[in-house]
Design a protein around this motif. Structure first.
Motif, short mmCIF file in Angstrom:
data_model
loop_
_atom_site.label_atom_id
_atom_site.label_comp_id
_atom_site.label_asym_id
_atom_site.label_seq_id
_atom_site.Cartn_x
_atom_site.Cartn_y
_atom_site.Cartn_z
N ILE A 116 3.40 28.93 64.48
CA ILE A 116 4.17 29.91 63.52
C ILE A 116 4.82 29.08 62.28
CG2 ILE A 116 5.93 31.73 63.26
CD1 ILE A 116 4.88 32.95 65.65
N HIS A 117 5.58 28.11 62.91
CA HIS A 117 6.37 27.14 62.01
C HIS A 117 5.56 26.61 60.86
CE1 HIS A 117 10.42 27.07 63.14
NE2 HIS A 117 10.25 26.94 64.46
N TRP B 202 2.42 31.86 56.76
CA TRP B 202 3.24 33.02 57.25
C TRP B 202 5.09 32.81 57.16
CZ3 TRP B 202 6.89 34.36 61.07
CH2 TRP B 202 7.14 35.79 61.16
N TRP B 203 5.33 31.72 57.91
CA TRP B 203 6.74 31.26 57.88
C TRP B 203 7.23 30.99 56.36
CZ3 TRP B 203 10.51 30.73 61.83
CH2 TRP B 203 11.51 30.11 61.45
N GLN B 204 6.43 30.27 55.75
CA GLN B 204 6.79 29.89 54.36
C GLN B 204 6.91 31.21 53.42
OE1 GLN B 204 7.86 26.82 53.71
NE2 GLN B 204 7.33 26.28 55.84
N ARG C 154 5.29 28.93 69.02
CA ARG C 154 6.40 28.45 68.12
C ARG C 154 5.97 27.36 67.11
NH1 ARG C 154 11.65 28.58 69.32
NH2 ARG C 154 11.24 29.44 71.38
N ALA D 261 10.90 39.41 60.05
CA ALA D 261 10.19 38.32 60.37
C ALA D 261 10.72 37.34 61.47
CB ALA D 261 9.86 37.59 59.21
N ALA D 262 12.17 37.46 61.53
CA ALA D 262 12.82 36.75 62.59
C ALA D 262 12.74 37.36 63.81
CB ALA D 262 14.22 36.50 62.16
N GLY E 151 14.98 29.47 57.00
CA GLY E 151 14.48 30.18 58.06
C GLY E 151 15.03 30.28 59.30
N HIS F 201 7.72 34.29 54.21
CA HIS F 201 8.71 35.18 54.73
C HIS F 201 10.11 34.54 54.50
CE1 HIS F 201 6.39 38.60 55.91
NE2 HIS F 201 5.48 37.75 56.91
N PHE G 244 9.09 36.57 65.42
CA PHE G 244 9.01 35.03 65.54
C PHE G 244 9.85 35.04 66.90
CE2 PHE G 244 11.12 31.06 66.01
CZ PHE G 244 10.24 30.27 65.94
#
Length: 395
Positions: A111-112, A116-118, A108, A165-166, A126, A120, A169
């Motif tokens: 990934i934040h 990748w997070w930014q 968690r 992506a969600a 997000g 998607h 995650f």
């Protein structure tokens, strides 16, 4: 002087630990398949299907009678296996699910913080997308990525839509699990609905988790370095594995050894304390030729495969075709206990043809009549497994 493990013994120990010395013609049942996955630790799942799914090839190389519906039963009906992440998506014994809870929290945060997070969720909130996706699944039950509408770039994972992506995650962080697949597409549901008995179990503490990670890895390698222990599950760091090794050595559970590599170089490592007894009890390698999945456990660590077997293997599916040395989905050839060559297959499902686009023997390996006969038999077994009625060999 440390006890010396000769190269041939090191190879046999690894093959024995990973189930490649057992008779592959033994009966394949759902319980025996469960036992095999537990013995391996996990089986990597992959989407590439130019021949067959990676997990199916890994299991078939160890059990002639294996059929994909048996694994499906364990994952979707009995729930004695679950899909989770090790190095990649894998089928894992559900009894170990609590030991994924520390990984969920670690992933968690990672990934934040990752690009990748930014990428998607650029231009969107997000956290809101993730919450909305989870709310829909809570209300509606299992859903696929295709159940979420969004202008989507079709392509590799970097081009996923935000909802996809969600979903990933939420799965990687343990809030969602995979109850089943449809056409190999994942369905996602709340973890407490998929694995109700295991979801509520307490998260192990750091000491318990380290002990589990290193002890279970050691039991599946038999001969290892601290880094190899850490890399097995990819859930503890190398310094932690080194500390575990010091304690395990002091407790008499493992012993330091010197291991001879295929290149003749001797390197320090550790072994289970009873490694000599295990070696003496191992059967001789089956008198047959087998074709291994590119993601087979004995090949997963390419450096170890080279050191242990003298087999230099690179997975080239993601290498541009002009730069490939061998091919897209090359299968190593295991003859008894030796890696003797490799071949590049392609299944033409519309024609029922298994094409072998290229075949290469390792340096010093002669294509004798007996060796070719063994390979022909291995190809015939593979053709039956993948549903091909004809085999086309290179000229």
């Amino acid at each position: 002087m440390l006890p010396l493990v000769p190269a041939s013994a090191a190879q046999r120990l690894f093959l024995g630990a990973q189930g490649l010395l057992d008779d592959p013609s033994r009966r394949a049942t759902v319980p025996s398949l469960q036992a095999l996955v537990e013995r391996l630790g996990f089986v990597q799942v992959d989407t590439i299907n130019i021949l067959a799914r990676a997990h199916d090839l890994t299991l078939f190389s160890r059990l002639d009678g294996y059929r994909p519906e048996q694994l499906k039963k364990l994952l979707e009906d009995k729930r004695s296996l679950f899909e989770g992440f090790t190095h990649d998506a894998s089928a894992i014994p559900t009894a170990w699910f609590p030991h994924w809870k520390p990984r969920f929290e670690r992933d968690r945060a990672r990934i934040h913080a990752h690009a990748w997070w930014q990428h998607h969720f650029r231009g969107t909130d997000g956290g809101r997308v993730v919450a909305d996706v989870k709310a829909r699944i809570t209300q509606e039950g299992p859903l696929k990525s295709s159940d979420f509408e969004h202008p989507e770039k079709r392509g590799p994972w970097w081009g996923w839509k935000p909802q996809k992506a969600a979903l990933d995650f939420l799965w990687r962080t343990g809030e969602l699990a995979i109850p089943r697949r449809e056409g190999f597409q994942k369905l996602y549901d709340l973890t407490e609905r998929v694995l109700p008995d295991h979801h509520g179990r307490p998260c192990p503490g750091p000491a318990e988790h380290l002990e589990w990670a290193c002890a279970t890895a050691a039991e599946r390698l038999w001969l290892f370095t601290p880094k190899e222990l850490a890399d097995f599950w990819a859930v503890v760091e190398a310094p932690e594995a080194r500390a575990w090794c010091r304690a395990a050595e002091a407790g008499g559970r493992i012993v330091p050894v010197a291991v001879e590599g295929a290149d003749g170089e001797v390197r320090p490592a550790f072994a289970l304390a009873d490694w000599e007894t295990r070696l003496a009890r191992l059967p001789e390698p089956p008198d047959r030729t087998r074709l291994l999945c590119p993601f087979d456990p004995i090949l997963r660590d390419r450096t170890r495969a080279l050191r242990r077997f003298g087999f230099d293997y690179r997975f080239e599916a993601f290498v541009p075709e002009p730069k490939r040395q061998y091919g897209y989905f090359v299968l190593p050839i295991l003859e008894g206990g030796r890696l003797v060559g490799r071949l590049d297959p392609k299944l033409h499902r519309d024609r029922g043809v298994l094409e072998i686009k290229g075949l290469w023997w390792e340096p010093g390996i002669k294509a004798t009549k007996a060796r070719r006969r063994g390979l022909d038999e291995a190809l015939e077994r593979l053709a039956v497994f993948v549903g091909a009625g004809e085999i086309e060999l290179p000229a």
